[in-house]
Design a protein around this motif. Sequence first.
Motif, PDB file in Angstrom:
ATOM      1  N   SER A 268       0.833  -1.203   0.000  1.00 52.94           N
ATOM      2  CA  SER A 268       0.000   0.000   0.000  1.00 52.94           C
ATOM      3  C   SER A 268       0.868   1.253   0.000  1.00 52.94           C
ATOM      4  N   SER A 269       0.344   2.315  -0.619  1.00 53.76           N
ATOM      5  CA  SER A 269       1.031   3.600  -0.556  1.00 53.76           C
ATOM      6  C   SER A 269       0.718   4.339   0.742  1.00 53.76           C
ATOM      7  N   ASP A 270      -0.206   3.800   1.527  1.00 59.54           N
ATOM      8  CA  ASP A 270      -0.586   4.395   2.805  1.00 59.54           C
ATOM      9  C   ASP A 270       0.364   3.869   3.890  1.00 59.54           C
ATOM     10  N   PRO A 271       1.146   4.746   4.507  1.00 60.70           N
ATOM     11  CA  PRO A 271       2.093   4.288   5.537  1.00 60.70           C
ATOM     12  C   PRO A 271       1.426   3.566   6.701  1.00 60.70           C
ATOM     13  N   ALA A 272       0.127   3.821   6.891  1.00 65.95           N
ATOM     14  CA  ALA A 272      -0.581   3.174   7.993  1.00 65.95           C
ATOM     15  C   ALA A 272      -0.861   1.701   7.703  1.00 65.95           C
TER      16      ALA A 272
ATOM     17  N   TYR B 141      -5.114  -1.143  -0.531  1.00 70.69           N
ATOM     18  CA  TYR B 141      -3.897  -1.469  -1.289  1.00 70.69           C
ATOM     19  C   TYR B 141      -3.879  -0.887  -2.704  1.00 70.69           C
ATOM     20  N   GLY B 142      -5.001  -0.399  -3.183  1.00 68.63           N
ATOM     21  CA  GLY B 142      -5.068   0.085  -4.548  1.00 68.63           C
ATOM     22  C   GLY B 142      -4.881   1.586  -4.669  1.00 68.63           C
ATOM     23  N   ALA B 143      -4.715   2.021  -5.897  1.00 65.46           N
ATOM     24  CA  ALA B 143      -4.592   3.442  -6.217  1.00 65.46           C
ATOM     25  C   ALA B 143      -5.473   3.737  -7.428  1.00 65.46           C
ATOM     26  N   VAL B 144      -5.706   5.009  -7.689  1.00 70.75           N
ATOM     27  CA  VAL B 144      -6.539   5.413  -8.819  1.00 70.75           C
ATOM     28  C   VAL B 144      -5.867   4.993 -10.128  1.00 70.75           C
ATOM     29  N   PRO B 145      -6.582   4.294 -11.000  1.00 73.52           N
ATOM     30  CA  PRO B 145      -5.985   3.839 -12.262  1.00 73.52           C
ATOM     31  C   PRO B 145      -6.023   4.913 -13.340  1.00 73.52           C
ATOM     32  N   LEU B 146      -5.267   5.972 -13.134  1.00 72.85           N
ATOM     33  CA  LEU B 146      -5.221   7.040 -14.130  1.00 72.85           C
ATOM     34  C   LEU B 146      -4.669   6.498 -15.445  1.00 72.85           C
ATOM     35  N   PRO B 147      -5.061   7.082 -16.582  1.00 75.55           N
ATOM     36  CA  PRO B 147      -4.534   6.620 -17.876  1.00 75.55           C
ATOM     37  C   PRO B 147      -3.005   6.688 -17.906  1.00 75.55           C
TER      38      PRO B 147
END
Length: 358
Positions: free
Chosen positions: A116-120, A155-161
């Motif tokens: 995850s990109s979230d440190p928590a 665990y996911g992030a925005v699927p930008l183009p």
Amino acid sequence: MTDLDRLSAYDYALPPELIAHEPAERRDASRLMLVDRAAGAIRHETFPALVDQFRPGDCLILNDTRVLPAKLHGFRTATGGKWDGLFLREDSPGRWILIGQTRGRLQEGETLDLVSSDPAVATPLRVTLAERRDGGEWLAEPHSTDSFLSLLDRYGAVPLPPYIERAEERAEDRERYQTRFARHPGSVAAPTAGLHFTDDVLAAIRAKGIEIGYVTLHVGLGTFRPVSAEQLADHAMHSEWCGLPEETSALIQRTRAAEGRVVAVGTTSVRTLESAAAAQNVDAGELAPWSGDTRLFIRPPYRFRVVDAMLTNFHLPKSTLIVLVCARAGYDLTMQAYREAVENRYRFFSYGDAMFIQ
């Protein structure tokens, strides 16, 4: 004479600096090109001018899909090799369909550790690659009993183009790459024509007596796959699920009975409505509720059964989306509109400006 069955007919020159990498400061601050098919005329406005284009008896159809935080990042458990991918859909509870890339060849039974990109969120999510599927897809089993929505949120992030390059997800991405009316989670890309709408614009449309209906099309992997066949008839569209609910089919029947227009927002709404009509072999006045998978490829010549006018963004050259626009607006007028958009420095693609075809 242009051969409209060939992909090369739908190419155009786009200066790279016109590709929008950031959203407009306000959703409705984008520009709006008005394309009049009957008159063969083009005008340039700003997005709030869309409200003035509606006529008494018209209805507006929006795609209410919600974008998932489907972009995933992790490592191969055995080697530590980097893996980047996308969650496509849940095949069944606890079984995901993923696609991704890494160095070397993945093996059935291998595991990935998603981070995850979230440190928590310090503990990785382990996923077993259970079965290789066609088209580079994997059936995967997460080592967790939590729902896929809960796990993707962590665990996911925005699927930008891919052309919007981000070192990491920004906090505002989850709000701006989502329509204001998104309700049903399931897409790996936004229905981008809907991104321009604010609550104020929607309220102004309703204030004119225009009823608003919703369809759902979950945008899938086909959004990221280029057309590889030169002959359009040889291109196989990727399957996407869509649905037309009863209240929206009833609205469309009322609209047609009142001689109003069905105005669809985005190519996804257009494909949903036309897929429903094609599946039932009816026109708008007899359209019933429907849901199912669609591979409908709308290309010239095409007889629209339901959609009378549409709002759309400016699309990639040689894409199925610009082919659809040509089917609606006419090839020559569409290509003229794209030339004028370039000359007038419109912003292109997902975070770009809009075109209203009537």
